[in-house]
Design an enzyme around this catalytic site. Structure first.
Site, PDB file in Angstrom:
ATOM      1  N   GLU A   1      -6.416   6.948  -0.967  1.00 15.97           N
ATOM      2  CA  GLU A   1      -5.491   7.612  -1.889  1.00 15.97           C
ATOM      3  C   GLU A   1      -6.223   8.212  -3.095  1.00 15.97           C
ATOM      4  O   GLU A   1      -7.102   7.571  -3.676  1.00 15.97           O
ATOM      5  CB  GLU A   1      -4.454   6.593  -2.377  1.00 15.97           C
ATOM      6  CG  GLU A   1      -3.416   7.157  -3.339  1.00 15.97           C
ATOM      7  CD  GLU A   1      -2.531   6.072  -3.938  1.00 15.97           C
ATOM      8  OE1 GLU A   1      -1.461   6.422  -4.467  1.00 15.97           O
ATOM      9  OE2 GLU A   1      -2.909   4.871  -3.872  1.00 15.97           O
TER      10      GLU A   1
ATOM     11  N   LYS B   1       4.884  10.827  -2.006  1.00 15.39           N
ATOM     12  CA  LYS B   1       5.094   9.382  -2.149  1.00 15.39           C
ATOM     13  C   LYS B   1       6.495   9.082  -2.660  1.00 15.39           C
ATOM     14  O   LYS B   1       6.929   9.604  -3.682  1.00 15.39           O
ATOM     15  CB  LYS B   1       4.040   8.825  -3.109  1.00 15.39           C
ATOM     16  CG  LYS B   1       4.022   7.309  -3.260  1.00 15.39           C
ATOM     17  CD  LYS B   1       2.821   6.909  -4.097  1.00 15.39           C
ATOM     18  CE  LYS B   1       2.672   5.418  -4.268  1.00 15.39           C
ATOM     19  NZ  LYS B   1       1.430   5.074  -5.007  1.00 15.39           N
TER      20      LYS B   1
ATOM     21  N   CYS C   1       0.296   4.008  -0.358  1.00 14.59           N
ATOM     22  CA  CYS C   1       0.111   2.850  -1.219  1.00 14.59           C
ATOM     23  C   CYS C   1       1.386   2.026  -1.427  1.00 14.59           C
ATOM     24  O   CYS C   1       1.773   1.296  -0.533  1.00 14.59           O
ATOM     25  CB  CYS C   1      -0.525   3.267  -2.542  1.00 14.59           C
ATOM     26  SG  CYS C   1      -1.410   1.909  -3.376  1.00 14.59           S
TER      27      CYS C   1
END
Length: 301
Positions: free
Chosen positions: A46, A119, A156
C-alpha cells in the site's frame, strides 16, 4: 474433470524511503524478480511511493496526491506489465478535484488499465490518521477480470471486514489481494497485531475458499507531527494463504521479500462449489448486516 487453469501469485515486501523515484525503482526491480520466479500477478504494498504519511495531520502532505489520469507511476507500471506479461495492482494517493482517495489501479498483463478501486473503510487512530486525508471510497467492492484470474482488491483496513471479502467472492473473485501498511502502535508499545492480522485474513480465505495475498511494508518510519515525532515500525509478515486458510508462504518482519505460490483455480472452484457455503447462504436472514447496531428498523418490521 478438473481443469488446469493455474496461476502463480506473488507478494512483495520492502522498506520504503521517502523518495518516490527510489521506491518506484525498488518496486519495479522486485516485480521483475517476481516475474523471473514465474509470477503472473504481483502485489505491491500500500502507498509504496513514499513513507506512510498518515502518522501526522499535515496539509503539506496533500501535495503527495495526484490525479488518476496520466498518473506517472501507473503509466510506468502499465509499460512494465505489458513488457513482462504480468498483472500489477498499483496503490496510490488519488486526487479527484476536491476529493482524495486511497486507491488502487489494476493493470492487466497487456498493460491495460482495468479500472480503479477506492478504499472503503478509512481508519482513524494514533499513527493511522487516514480520515484526515482520504474520503471513504465510492466504488464499492469490485472484481476485475484479468488475463489470469478474476481478482478482488481491497486495501489495508478493509482486510479486517469479512463483509468486504464475501462481497468480492460473491461477485466472482477467485483470489483476494490486500496491499497493506501496518505495524506498531505509537500509543501502546506492547500492542502487536501481526498474528491477529494474519488470522483474520486467513479466515477470509477459508470462509470463502479462495486464495488470498497480503503485501505489507517493513522498516521504521518517523514522521514529524504537530505533537512531535511519531514512529511506526512496520512488521512485514506478508503472506499468501490457500483456500482453506492455510499459509503457503510467509515473510518475516525485517527482510525484503518476494513470496510466490501456485494455485489451480479450476480445482479450487470445484472445491468451493462442493463445500456448500455459497449454496447454503441465507441472504434473507442477514438484514442485520445492513444496520450499525444490529436492529431492523423498517416499516415492514
Amino acid at each position: 474433470m478438473e481443469g488446469e487453469r493455474k496461476v502463480v501469485v506473488a507478494a512483495l515486501q520492502f522498506a520504503c524511503s521517502d523518495s518516490v523515484s527510489g521506491n518506484v525503482e525498488t518496486a519495479e526491480r522486485l516485480v521483475r524478480a517476481a516475474h523471473k520466479k514465474g509470477a503472473n500477478i504481483v502485489l505491491i504494498q500500500e502507498l509504496f511511493e513514499g513513507y506512510y504519511f498518515c502518522q501526522a495531520q499535515r496539509e503539506d502532505f496533500f501535495k503527495r496526491a495526484k490525479p488518476y489520469k496520466d498518473h506517472p507511476t501507473i503509466l510506468r507500471m502499465q509499460k512494465l506489465a505489458q513488457e513482462l506479461g504480468v498483472v500489477i495492482p498499483v496503490s496510490f494517493f488519488e486526487e479527484a478535484n476536491n476529493a482524495h482517495y486511497n486507491s488502487v489501479a489494476i493493470i492487466d498483463a497487456d498493460g491495460t488499465d482495468l479500472g480503479l478501486y477506492r478504499k472503503s473503510h478509512i481508519p482513524d487512530g494514533p499513527g493511522y490518521q487516514e480520515k484526515f486525508y482520504f474520503n471513504p471510497g465510492d466504488t464499492g467492492f469490485k472484481v476485475f477480470s484479468t488475463k489470469f484470474a478474476k481478482i478482488g482488491i481491497a486495501i489495508c483496513w478493509d482486510q479486517w471486514f469479512p463483509e468486504a471479502a464475501r462481497a468480492m467472492v460473491l461477485q466472482g473473485a477467485e483470489i483476494l489481494f490486500y496491499p497493506t501498511a501496518i505495524g506498531s502502535e505509537p500509543q501502546d508499545s506492547e500492542l502487536d497485531s501481526r498474528e491477529h492480522w494474519k488470522r483474520v485474513m486467513c479466515g477470509h480465505a477459508g470462509a470463502n475458499l479462495v486464495p488470498l495475498v497480503a503485501s505489507n511494508r517493513i522498516g521504521k518510519e518517523t514522521i514529524e507531527t504537530e505533537h512531535g515525532d511519531s514512529t511506526i515500525k512496520f512488521y512485514g509478515n506478508s503472506f499468501i494463504a490457500g483456500p482453506t486458510g492455510e499459509i503457503m508462504a510467509l515473510a518475516n518482519d525485517k527482510d525484503e521479500a518476494i513470496l510466490t505460490a501456485e494455485f489451480n483455480l479450476d480445482k479450487i472452484k470445484y472445491q468451493r462449489h462442493s463445500w456448500g457455503v455459497f449454496r447454503d447462504r441465507r441472504p434473507d436472514l442477514y438484514k442485520a448486516l445492513l444496520t450499525l447496531d444490529g436492529t431492523r428498523k423498517s416499516s415492514s418490521d
